[in-house]
Design a protein around this motif. Sequence first.
Motif, PDB file in Angstrom:
ATOM      1  N   PHE A  42       0.843  -1.186   0.000  1.00 38.29           N
ATOM      2  CA  PHE A  42       0.000   0.000   0.000  1.00 38.29           C
ATOM      3  C   PHE A  42       0.887   1.248   0.000  1.00 38.29           C
ATOM      4  N   GLY A  43       0.412   2.295  -0.642  1.00 42.86           N
ATOM      5  CA  GLY A  43       1.093   3.587  -0.598  1.00 42.86           C
ATOM      6  C   GLY A  43       2.381   3.670  -1.394  1.00 42.86           C
ATOM      7  N   ILE A  44       2.543   2.828  -2.409  1.00 36.91           N
ATOM      8  CA  ILE A  44       3.790   2.863  -3.187  1.00 36.91           C
ATOM      9  C   ILE A  44       3.976   4.206  -3.881  1.00 36.91           C
ATOM     10  N   ASP A  45       2.876   4.938  -4.097  1.00 41.37           N
ATOM     11  CA  ASP A  45       2.973   6.265  -4.719  1.00 41.37           C
ATOM     12  C   ASP A  45       3.723   7.260  -3.839  1.00 41.37           C
ATOM     13  N   ASN A  46       3.893   6.938  -2.568  1.00 41.54           N
ATOM     14  CA  ASN A  46       4.641   7.822  -1.675  1.00 41.54           C
ATOM     15  C   ASN A  46       6.151   7.711  -1.856  1.00 41.54           C
ATOM     16  N   VAL A  47       6.595   6.719  -2.606  1.00 42.28           N
ATOM     17  CA  VAL A  47       8.023   6.575  -2.905  1.00 42.28           C
ATOM     18  C   VAL A  47       8.343   7.469  -4.094  1.00 42.28           C
ATOM     19  N   PRO A  48       9.339   8.352  -3.971  1.00 39.82           N
ATOM     20  CA  PRO A  48       9.657   9.275  -5.073  1.00 39.82           C
ATOM     21  C   PRO A  48       9.873   8.555  -6.404  1.00 39.82           C
ATOM     22  N   LYS A  49       9.462   9.221  -7.474  1.00 35.75           N
ATOM     23  CA  LYS A  49       9.580   8.614  -8.801  1.00 35.75           C
ATOM     24  C   LYS A  49      11.024   8.561  -9.278  1.00 35.75           C
ATOM     25  N   ALA A  53      15.832   9.283  -1.544  1.00 39.25           N
ATOM     26  CA  ALA A  53      15.048   9.329  -0.315  1.00 39.25           C
ATOM     27  C   ALA A  53      15.538   8.237   0.628  1.00 39.25           C
ATOM     28  N   LEU A  54      15.269   8.446   1.914  1.00 38.32           N
ATOM     29  CA  LEU A  54      15.520   7.404   2.915  1.00 38.32           C
ATOM     30  C   LEU A  54      14.220   6.657   3.149  1.00 38.32           C
ATOM     31  N   ILE A  55      14.241   5.347   2.951  1.00 34.58           N
ATOM     32  CA  ILE A  55      13.084   4.502   3.230  1.00 34.58           C
ATOM     33  C   ILE A  55      13.347   3.867   4.592  1.00 34.58           C
ATOM     34  N   VAL A  56      12.588   4.271   5.607  1.00 32.90           N
ATOM     35  CA  VAL A  56      12.869   3.875   6.994  1.00 32.90           C
ATOM     36  C   VAL A  56      11.756   2.965   7.506  1.00 32.90           C
ATOM     37  N   GLY A  57      12.125   1.744   7.907  1.00 37.62           N
ATOM     38  CA  GLY A  57      11.108   0.783   8.315  1.00 37.62           C
ATOM     39  C   GLY A  57      11.394   0.099   9.637  1.00 37.62           C
ATOM     40  N   ASN A  58      10.385  -0.610  10.131  1.00 36.59           N
ATOM     41  CA  ASN A  58      10.555  -1.463  11.314  1.00 36.59           C
ATOM     42  C   ASN A  58      11.276  -2.737  10.899  1.00 36.59           C
ATOM     43  N   HIS A  59      11.989  -3.323  11.849  1.00 37.95           N
ATOM     44  CA  HIS A  59      12.832  -4.488  11.552  1.00 37.95           C
ATOM     45  C   HIS A  59      12.439  -5.635  12.473  1.00 37.95           C
ATOM     46  N   SER A  60      12.308  -6.849  11.910  1.00 42.08           N
ATOM     47  CA  SER A  60      11.895  -7.987  12.734  1.00 42.08           C
ATOM     48  C   SER A  60      12.096  -9.273  11.965  1.00 42.08           C
ATOM     49  N   GLY A  61      11.810 -10.402  12.619  1.00 46.01           N
ATOM     50  CA  GLY A  61      11.760 -11.660  11.904  1.00 46.01           C
ATOM     51  C   GLY A  61      12.868 -12.652  12.174  1.00 46.01           C
ATOM     52  N   THR A  62      13.779 -12.371  13.128  1.00 42.40           N
ATOM     53  CA  THR A  62      14.866 -13.276  13.486  1.00 42.40           C
ATOM     54  C   THR A  62      15.925 -13.365  12.385  1.00 42.40           C
ATOM     55  N   ILE A  63      15.515 -13.610  11.147  1.00 39.62           N
ATOM     56  CA  ILE A  63      16.377 -13.498   9.975  1.00 39.62           C
ATOM     57  C   ILE A  63      15.786 -12.382   9.129  1.00 39.62           C
ATOM     58  N   ALA A  64      16.647 -11.506   8.623  1.00 41.55           N
ATOM     59  CA  ALA A  64      16.169 -10.251   8.032  1.00 41.55           C
ATOM     60  C   ALA A  64      15.556 -10.419   6.643  1.00 41.55           C
ATOM     61  N   LEU A  65      14.566 -11.289   6.531  1.00 43.87           N
ATOM     62  CA  LEU A  65      13.849 -11.414   5.261  1.00 43.87           C
ATOM     63  C   LEU A  65      13.014 -10.174   4.963  1.00 43.87           C
ATOM     64  N   LEU A  70      11.192  -6.012   1.304  1.00 38.97           N
ATOM     65  CA  LEU A  70      11.007  -4.578   1.074  1.00 38.97           C
ATOM     66  C   LEU A  70      11.672  -4.154  -0.231  1.00 38.97           C
ATOM     67  N   CYS A  71      12.862  -4.677  -0.486  1.00 41.37           N
ATOM     68  CA  CYS A  71      13.546  -4.371  -1.748  1.00 41.37           C
ATOM     69  C   CYS A  71      12.707  -4.808  -2.941  1.00 41.37           C
ATOM     70  N   LEU A  72      12.143  -5.989  -2.839  1.00 40.12           N
ATOM     71  CA  LEU A  72      11.344  -6.512  -3.946  1.00 40.12           C
ATOM     72  C   LEU A  72      10.049  -5.713  -4.113  1.00 40.12           C
ATOM     73  N   ALA A  73       9.453  -5.295  -3.003  1.00 43.38           N
ATOM     74  CA  ALA A  73       8.240  -4.480  -3.070  1.00 43.38           C
ATOM     75  C   ALA A  73       8.505  -3.175  -3.801  1.00 43.38           C
ATOM     76  N   VAL A  74       9.620  -2.520  -3.478  1.00 47.64           N
ATOM     77  CA  VAL A  74       9.959  -1.260  -4.141  1.00 47.64           C
ATOM     78  C   VAL A  74      10.179  -1.484  -5.633  1.00 47.64           C
ATOM     79  N   HIS A  75      10.908  -2.535  -5.974  1.00 45.99           N
ATOM     80  CA  HIS A  75      11.219  -2.784  -7.377  1.00 45.99           C
ATOM     81  C   HIS A  75       9.989  -3.213  -8.183  1.00 45.99           C
ATOM     82  N   ASP A  76       9.225  -4.153  -7.648  1.00 44.24           N
ATOM     83  CA  ASP A  76       8.123  -4.731  -8.421  1.00 44.24           C
ATOM     84  C   ASP A  76       6.873  -3.858  -8.454  1.00 44.24           C
ATOM     85  N   GLU A  77       6.607  -3.142  -7.370  1.00 44.86           N
ATOM     86  CA  GLU A  77       5.361  -2.382  -7.286  1.00 44.86           C
ATOM     87  C   GLU A  77       5.506  -0.936  -7.754  1.00 44.86           C
ATOM     88  N   HIS A  78       6.694  -0.399  -7.688  1.00 45.35           N
ATOM     89  CA  HIS A  78       6.901   0.993  -8.099  1.00 45.35           C
ATOM     90  C   HIS A  78       6.872   1.090  -9.622  1.00 45.35           C
TER      91      HIS A  78
END
Length: 266
Positions: A42-49, A53-65, A70-78
Amino acid sequence: MRRRLTGQYEVDDFGFDTELTDYVFHPLLRTLYKNWFRTEVFGIDNVPKEDGALIVGNHSGTIALDALMLCLAVHDEHPGHRYLRLLAADFVFRLPLVSEIARKSGATLACNPDVDRLLHEGQLVGVFPEGFKGVGKRFSERYKLQRFGRAGFVSVALRNKAPIVPVAIVGAEEIYPLLGNIKPLARLLGAPYFPVTPTFPWLGPLGMVPLPSKWMIEFGEPIDTTPWADQADDPAVVFNLADQVRETIQGMLHGLLERRPDPFMD
């Protein structure tokens, strides 16, 4: 294959290999992203064209998947299919194979000169201010943001007049529910923690298979940093802005969790 064996391919000054990323790394991750985690963005339009920019997120999951998804979301959805250049801790670049893969997939060391250069070139830079405190927290603390440390990412953003795009990632907390940490083994391996989950180490290699939780990734509205661009060295300004980013992400997490009541249902 012939070209790669003879070295006829390009990497940038940081070691980023776009061809290997597009044809090897991303296709492998896409199976997890689409079919296993059933990721919604959601909100991929908020990522500059185009601009940095700094993309700042929460981190979790024991292994940093979460960083990889997130990288794939930016590439595939933008619409511009942009690449997210992750900032990684020193520990990542001390691991023989992981270090090489990280470099070739676009990651770089979390140091000011590298970040300044990437932003100056108009790149998107991914930051997880919680660091290992976030990715290695217990399941009982899921979706509760840890402290952002010294908030160096804010100083970098101010210095480069780069917008900060807050990102909330829901789903990673459930893939490897962290129940405990075997500290002696962690010290022996030089790792920040040695995880104990419901499946690892009890099931051996099978315990490394992530649980198929439902993922949701939301990009919030960019935070303009230009009004404080000349105050990058003012601790009060830096920490106040870091708190604003942290509270924004925490609120976004709560909103996503309300929309995803069961982590293992679509």
